[in-house]
Design an enzyme around this catalytic site. Structure first.
Site, PDB file in Angstrom:
ATOM      1  CE  LYS A 215      -4.167  -1.964   0.618  1.00 54.84           C
ATOM      2  NZ  LYS A 215      -5.354  -1.762  -0.187  1.00 54.84           N
TER       3      LYS A 215
ATOM      4  CB  SER B  31      -9.570   0.145  10.151  1.00 51.18           C
ATOM      5  OG  SER B  31     -10.100  -0.967   9.471  1.00 51.18           O
TER       6      SER B  31
ATOM      7  CD  GLU C 144     -12.565 -12.415  -5.150  1.00 51.73           C
ATOM      8  OE1 GLU C 144     -13.044 -13.175  -6.016  1.00 51.73           O
ATOM      9  OE2 GLU C 144     -12.935 -11.237  -4.990  1.00 51.73           O
TER      10      GLU C 144
END
Lengths: 317, 317
Positions: free
Chosen positions: A54, A79, A205
């Site tokens: 990220k 969060s 996934e």
């Protein structure tokens, strides 16, 4: 430009964020190769700053803001790893980060974000409350909202990990990465396909949050509702910018059950002596799955280990 | 030669074992540097084959045997990382390894050694029984006994990790490593001092198995009796070959309590996302200790993370 990002945007992102991120290593393991029956190349974003990929997208988006916009700060609601990444990127640019977080978020995550000097705004744990609180903060500060994945600069930033991987291992048959909101996967698609038109791109996934799989099967963007998986980084729905890319570029999406994810996570800890979070174990589990076994032509496979943030007091085995 | 090994022996070992070991990475962490108040360079032997530096010494000793000796196999008594290392080194040379192991050794360790194709001989868990069983095996097979640390080729082999570390980071002020039997530490001393006469060499030892510390303080080799520490790789006594080297080369030996070891282990897991075993956390704890704080001139410190073999079902926190 047909999609939200192209290879030039990814290359610009790579130059822009180079001073602020780690060039993470690519690791291999004979033992894991033996089990998988192919050669695997692990791009270790668990070693990235804040412990997750990220940081790439967050620093690209933050560093790209014009000065007069940047000085009013940045805002997001998250969060997870993106909150930490945005907080650190803002700190490195010397601007404020305003993070809206549900009051139910673990205190360890709050402390991590505060540790990077961001301001936290607590809200009720609903999407409506999060968006309302973020709107208030933007109203008050004039800060820029940065979405965790459905944003061109975030997508381009995440794609830089594929640039590095293919620079180090140019002759991969395929790259597989986890898919949640699709920021990482779409960035990889844009970057990898431009560099190697023949490369196979695969998403992995959790079966308990398989909106991308169902979207891909039906050809329609289906939002995620009621996700239930240990891979807590992959609970979100695809966005309208990430969806067209994954729809058009992916060979397939492989879903895996939680017990396989935990097994894969433990295998990597045990054999490679590195710490990965459940979300990062999802593509590992996918490579070991029956669904992958049929693709025997994919002999050299890059796997993006997306992050390493786990609570060491609550391991899933 | 005054000592059991010299720099030439270490350099020869490095050439000999290169095809059989990993050149392990040197990692750094801004977060850990910040906590330690210095720049730390972690030589990651937790990523070594069999998950520990022991593979260096074992492969040097095994590969150096003349063919007519090697063909009768190698023998040792160990239940730890050296057993696995010797088993793998023997397998790579295509000879037999005979490992004497107390019948109380965890089955996971037995399985790992068997996985490398070695033959295991179980005995009672006493030193007398281990040595008697090893003698029987040697009698029967004509195999060569290789001591886990008190052996010139083992010492030279372990020293190769300091060669690599100083090649990658030439301007270190100090190197610190754990000390148990002293094979690793003495090899590092020989290699590092020859390369850099000004380097400071420090050993780190669990307070619950502090024979090296007491030997160093008194100037007399004192054997370990009744060790009690979580650092299960550091329970043994120094040997008559390793002791003179550590006695003459070390600046000091720093002892650390188990709770500090566990704290340091957790810190490395958490911040660096790599798995280290308690023994490898001992020098990390030492660098964070009050005893180290006074040595403020040591700004760039190499730390050997000796191994990463832990039971993931029984973590110490």
């Amino acid at each position: 430009m047909e999609y939200a990002a192209d290879i030039n945007a990814v290359r610009e992102a790579a130059r822009r964020i180079a001073p602020f991120i780690h060039r993470t290593p690519v690791m291999t393991s004979e033992a894991v190769n033996h089990i998988a029956g192919r050669e695997l190349f692990f791009k270790c974003e668990n070693f990235q700053k804040v412990g997750a990929f990220k940081m790439r997208g967050a620093s690209n988006a933050v560093m790209k803001l014009p000065d007069e916009v940047a000085k009013r700060g940045v805002v997001t609601h998250s969060s997870g790893n993106f909150a930490q990444a945005l907080a650190l990127a803002a700190k490195l640019r010397g601007i404020e980060a305003h993070i809206v977080m549900p009051r139910t978020a673990p205190s360890v995550k709050r402390l991590a974000v505060e540790g990077y000097g961001a301001t936290i705004y607590q809200c009720e744990p609903t999407l409506v409350a999060r968006e309302a609180t973020a709107a208030e903060v933007i109203e008050k500060t004039g800060g820029t909202l940065l979405h965790p994945y459905n944003h061109p600069d975030i997508i381009a930033g995440q794609g830089t990990c594929a640039l590095e991987l293919l620079e180090e291992v140019p002759d991969l048959d395929a790259i597989i990465a986890p898919i949640g909101g699709g920021g990482l996967m779409s960035g990889i698609c844009i970057a990898a396909r431009a560099i190697d038109p023949n490369i196979t791109l695969i998403a992995a996934e959790p079966a308990g949050a398989d909106d991308a799989y169902r979207s891909f099967q039906t050809g329609e963007l289906i939002p995620q509702t009621g996700p239930n998986t240990i891979a807590d980084g992959l609970l979100t729905s695809l966005g309208d910018l990430t969806w067209p890319i994954v729809r058009d570029y992916l060979r397939c999406i492989i879903t895996v059950e939680d017990d396989r994810i935990i097994e894969a996570m433990r295998l990597i800890w045990q054999r490679m002596k590195i710490i990965i979070e459940p979300s990062a174990a999802v593509p590992v589990a996918a490579v070991m799955s029956d669904g992958f076994a049929s693709m025997s032509n994919l002999k050299r496979v890059g796997i993006v280990l997306s992050g390493g943030n786990v609570d060491l007091d609550r391991l899933p085995w």
